[in-house]
Design an enzyme around this catalytic site. Structure first.
Site, PDB file in Angstrom:
ATOM      1  N   TYR A  14       0.863  -1.177   0.000  1.00  0.00           N
ATOM      2  CA  TYR A  14       0.000   0.000   0.000  1.00  0.00           C
ATOM      3  C   TYR A  14       0.900   1.227   0.000  1.00  0.00           C
ATOM      4  O   TYR A  14       1.848   1.322   0.777  1.00  0.00           O
ATOM      5  CB  TYR A  14      -0.887  -0.018   1.247  1.00  0.00           C
ATOM      6  CG  TYR A  14      -1.717   1.229   1.413  1.00  0.00           C
ATOM      7  CD1 TYR A  14      -2.944   1.350   0.768  1.00  0.00           C
ATOM      8  CD2 TYR A  14      -1.270   2.275   2.199  1.00  0.00           C
ATOM      9  CE1 TYR A  14      -3.701   2.495   0.907  1.00  0.00           C
ATOM     10  CE2 TYR A  14      -2.023   3.420   2.342  1.00  0.00           C
ATOM     11  CZ  TYR A  14      -3.234   3.525   1.696  1.00  0.00           C
ATOM     12  OH  TYR A  14      -3.977   4.668   1.836  1.00  0.00           O
ATOM     13  N   HIS A  15       0.596   2.184  -0.868  1.00  0.00           N
ATOM     14  CA  HIS A  15       1.421   3.380  -0.995  1.00  0.00           C
ATOM     15  C   HIS A  15       0.879   4.493  -0.115  1.00  0.00           C
ATOM     16  O   HIS A  15      -0.096   5.154  -0.454  1.00  0.00           O
ATOM     17  CB  HIS A  15       1.434   3.838  -2.450  1.00  0.00           C
ATOM     18  CG  HIS A  15       2.557   4.758  -2.785  1.00  0.00           C
ATOM     19  ND1 HIS A  15       2.845   5.891  -2.072  1.00  0.00           N
ATOM     20  CD2 HIS A  15       3.475   4.691  -3.772  1.00  0.00           C
ATOM     21  CE1 HIS A  15       3.888   6.498  -2.613  1.00  0.00           C
ATOM     22  NE2 HIS A  15       4.284   5.793  -3.645  1.00  0.00           N
ATOM     23  N   GLY A  16       1.481   4.693   1.054  1.00  0.00           N
ATOM     24  CA  GLY A  16       1.105   5.796   1.927  1.00  0.00           C
ATOM     25  C   GLY A  16       1.516   7.120   1.309  1.00  0.00           C
ATOM     26  O   GLY A  16       2.180   7.167   0.269  1.00  0.00           O
TER      27      GLY A  16
END
EC number: 2.3.1.-
Length: 146
Positions: A14-16
């Site tokens: 997941y790309h924060g």
């Protein structure tokens, strides 16, 4: 870490807003296993002046799919965030996945015959706030990253 095989694997994360969790993961892989993990980055970051050195340090590449398969077939770890910049900028504290029709990562794993290892860091959104949750800015961000 215990799920990382000795051979190749595709890590999906997941790309924060700022993927600092992934930076720490890369450091831990290097320290504990003596391995690097290549990462696929959006093509626009390669055009940012002075950023190429940082991208080299992080073993970043921008594809294409054939290059990703080649890296995996040669035994390396490869990480992809299917949501990419859209997810980083437009997602919010509910952690909605913004992948759209991005399924190429699955085909890369199938072609290279490697396992897919999902990675998620709880509370990565709470570390850095972004404008993603505000609908007024979503359209502007969408225009910038498209």
């Amino acid at each position: 870490m215990e799920k990382i095989p000795e051979g190749a694997a595709l890590i999906i994360f997941y790309h924060g807003a700022i993927p600092i969790d992934f930076y720490y993961f890369m450091a831990k892989i290097f320290i504990q296993k003596g391995r690097t993990c290549r990462v696929v980055a959006d093509h626009f970051v390669f055009k940012i002046p002075g950023f190429s050195l940082l991208l080299d340090v992080f073993c970043a590449l921008h594809g294409p799919r054939e290059k990703c398969v080649e890296i995996l077939r040669s035994g390396h770890l490869l990480a992809i965030s299917p949501g990419g910049v859209r997810e980083a900028l437009l997602s919010d504290e509910t952690y909605n996945i913004i992948w759209g029709n991005r399924k190429g990562f699955a085909q890369v794993a199938i072609d290279a015959k490697v396992p897919i290892i999902p990675m998620f860091t709880q509370n990565i959104r709470e570390g850095f706030r972004s404008l993603g949750g505000t609908s007024k800015f979503s359209f502007i961000w969408f225009l910038i990253i498209v």
